[in-house]
Design an enzyme around this catalytic site. Structure first.
Site, PDB file in Angstrom:
ATOM      1  CG  ASP A   1       9.127  96.385  64.378  1.00 45.82           C
ATOM      2  OD1 ASP A   1       8.876  96.932  63.288  1.00 45.82           O
ATOM      3  OD2 ASP A   1       8.342  95.568  64.912  1.00 45.82           O
ATOM      4  CG  ASP A   2      10.857  99.213  59.238  1.00 49.79           C
ATOM      5  OD1 ASP A   2      11.912  98.959  58.649  1.00 49.79           O
ATOM      6  OD2 ASP A   2       9.855  99.714  58.675  1.00 49.79           O
TER       7      ASP A   2
ATOM      8  CE  LYS B   1       5.818  93.702  63.159  1.00 47.84           C
ATOM      9  NZ  LYS B   1       5.711  94.885  64.042  1.00 47.84           N
TER      10      LYS B   1
ATOM     11  CG  ASP C   1       5.103  95.075  58.470  1.00 48.76           C
ATOM     12  OD1 ASP C   1       3.891  94.922  58.254  1.00 48.76           O
ATOM     13  OD2 ASP C   1       5.555  95.943  59.239  1.00 48.76           O
TER      14      ASP C   1
ATOM     15  CD  GLU D   1      -2.718  89.036  56.203  1.00 48.77           C
ATOM     16  OE1 GLU D   1      -3.311  89.438  57.234  1.00 48.77           O
ATOM     17  OE2 GLU D   1      -3.307  88.802  55.118  1.00 48.77           O
ATOM     18  CD1 TRP D   2      -0.137  94.919  59.233  1.00 53.37           C
ATOM     19  CD2 TRP D   2      -0.753  95.416  57.134  1.00 53.37           C
ATOM     20  NE1 TRP D   2       0.957  95.418  58.581  1.00 53.37           N
ATOM     21  CE2 TRP D   2       0.612  95.731  57.287  1.00 53.37           C
ATOM     22  CE3 TRP D   2      -1.374  95.647  55.905  1.00 53.37           C
ATOM     23  CZ2 TRP D   2       1.384  96.259  56.252  1.00 53.37           C
ATOM     24  CZ3 TRP D   2      -0.609  96.174  54.870  1.00 53.37           C
ATOM     25  CH2 TRP D   2       0.753  96.482  55.053  1.00 53.37           C
ATOM     26  N   GLY D   3      -4.188  91.178  59.136  1.00 58.63           N
ATOM     27  CA  GLY D   3      -5.529  90.607  59.085  1.00 58.63           C
ATOM     28  C   GLY D   3      -6.225  90.767  57.742  1.00 58.63           C
ATOM     29  CG  ASP D   4      -4.844  93.668  54.696  1.00 56.10           C
ATOM     30  OD1 ASP D   4      -5.383  94.218  55.676  1.00 56.10           O
ATOM     31  OD2 ASP D   4      -4.107  94.255  53.881  1.00 56.10           O
TER      32      ASP D   4
ATOM     33  NE  ARG E   1      -0.812  93.281  63.968  1.00 55.37           N
ATOM     34  CZ  ARG E   1      -0.081  94.315  63.552  1.00 55.37           C
ATOM     35  NH1 ARG E   1       1.230  94.300  63.665  1.00 55.37           N
ATOM     36  NH2 ARG E   1      -0.667  95.384  63.045  1.00 55.37           N
TER      37      ARG E   1
ATOM     38  CG  ASP F   1       0.910  98.854  62.852  1.00 54.52           C
ATOM     39  OD1 ASP F   1       0.815  97.666  62.485  1.00 54.52           O
ATOM     40  OD2 ASP F   1       1.924  99.559  62.656  1.00 54.52           O
TER      41      ASP F   1
END
Ligand SMILES: *[C@@H]1O[C@H](CO)[C@@H](O)[C@H](O)[C@H]1NC(C)=O
Ligand SMILES: *[C@@H]1O[C@H](CO)[C@@H](O)[C@H](O)[C@H]1NC(C)=O
Length: 400
Positions: A86-87, A163, A165, A198-201, A216, A220
């Protein structure tokens, strides 16, 4: 929270219908074809990611040891094949040619060597970037403006999974930035699983299937009950959009990280499995307890997740803290989850009427956590008592 999500989802759905009132079905089938093009997501992805346990404290030795542990524990045989960094894996500055540079202090051998190592174990290597100028940690660059070069670099290194972000962007919509990486990956010369984060935005369930292999649907996850269960709820709203080639992603698993009870972790795994969510474990697999293994290596629950029909389960009945989740499986079977979110031990019933089995059918039931087929057969319903913050999970198979 849930109500407003449902409302906006419904609105967005209406919007899609309106835009495509011409022919929704044909639009769908076109996106289906391009999706299956990379052939990487016919079932939800399974693997491990460094983020939930290690955050930015990662290095190549730990990644190699994790690959070793996935093999020695037998987890890779259960399907956990992606080893995802990951990051925080890169230097803050690109090199003279503009390429990303693996952090010299923590990844001195470079990513090609690491990919070779991971591949030699029969596993696949995943990496992380961001559709912005910097990643979320701000410790490394993002790929915005460098999509083609980065995709090509990842392919050269032998990377199998990305992945992507959504931090530190230029303010434009994800629907403008994510497809640029999709096209870059298509040209990179190597099949790379594309995991949208993109967190579901912007309701990626509505557009993700033409852009990536999973998206996503939530912010998180954190290693606690409220966070876990609310992500399952938010993700459920989009059940219609999951299918082979593209999956809803309520974020990675926390099982084994210590913030929930064993029963709550069993709920976590059961919900992710029945929801056809990616099963990306997030514990220190070099040090996996017997209790954690019993959960993440439950073959029968994994088989529900990996069932070839690929239909995400839904809540079919909600009475206060008592929820019945169900979804169809191949072979006319049904996966059933009796979920008690409340503080009291309570009998719960799954009715055939609610779950798509003809009411007069006789059914045999397999308890997936006890690994036992129940002695009696059932007609019309299955009723069992469920402990507080616990669940029971079954496969129902009509026999008459
Ligand atoms: C291994 O896990 C146990 C808990 O299951 C923990 O107490 C211990 O500190 C861990 N060891 C390492 C080396 O992380
Ligand atoms: C479930 O089915 C059994 C047998 O058909 C029936 O006797 C029972 O009343 C049903 N239970 C519920 C809660 O409906």
């Amino acid at each position: 929270m849930q109500t407003s999500l449902m409302t906006s989802s419904r609105l967005a759905f209406l919007l899609v219908i309106t835009i495509c009132s011409c022919n929704y079905a044909s639009v769908e089938s076109v996106s289906r074809r391009s999706l299956l093009g990379n052939g990487l997501a016919s079932t939800p992805q399974m693997g491990w990611s460094s983020w939930n346990h290690f955050g930015c404290s990662i290095d190549e030795e730990m990644i190699r040891e994790t690959a070793d542990a996935l093999v020695s524990t037998g987890l890779y045989k259960h399907g956990y094949k992606y080893v995802n960094i990951d990051d925080c894996w890169a230097e803050l500055s690109r090199d003279d040619e503009g390429k990303l540079v693996p952090k010299k202090s923590t990844f001195p051998s470079g990513m090609k060597a690491l990919a070779d190592y991971v591949h030699s174990k029969g596993l696949k290597l995943g990496i992380y970037s961001d559709a912005g100028y910097l990643t979320c940690s701000k410790k490394m660059p993002g790929s915005l403006g460098f999509e083609e070069l980065d995709a090509k670099t990842f392919a050269e290194w032998g990377i199998d999974y990305l992945k992507y972000d959504n931090c530190n962007t230029d303010g434009s919509k994800p629907t403008a930035r994510y497809p640029v990486m999709t096209r870059a990956l298509m040209k990179a010369g190597r099949p790379i699983f594309f995991s949208l984060c993109e967190w579901g935005d912007l309701h990626p369930a509505l557009w993700g299937s033409t852009v990536g292999n999973s998206w996503r649907t939530t912010n998180d996850i954190a290693d606690n009950w409220d966070s876990m269960i609310s992500r399952a709820d938010e993700n459920e709203v989009y059940a219609e959009y999951a299918r082979p080639g593209g999956w809803n992603d309520p974020d990675m698993l926390e099982i084994g990280n210590g913030g929930m009870t064993k029963d709550e972790y069993i709920i976590h795994f059961s919900l992710w499995a029945i929801s056809k969510a990616p099963l990306i474990i997030g514990n220190d697999v070099r040090n996996t307890s017997k209790e954690t293994m019993e959960i993440i290596a439950n073959k029968e629950v994994i088989a529900v997740n990996q069932d070839k029909l690929g239909i995400q389960a839904k809540k079919v009945r909600m009475e206060g803290n008592l929820e019945v989740w169900a979804g169809p499986l191949s072979g006319y079977r049904v996966a059933l989850l009796l979920l008690n979110r409340g503080p009291d031990r309570t009998p719960m019933t799954g009715y055939w009427d609610d779950i798509g089995i003809p009411p007069s059918s006789t059914v045999i039931a397999r308890d997936l956590w006890k690994h036992k087929t129940l002695k009696e057969s059932f007609v019309g319903n299955l009723t069992e008592t469920v402990d507080p913050h616990s669940c029971k999970m079954y496969i129902l198979k009509p026999i008459a």
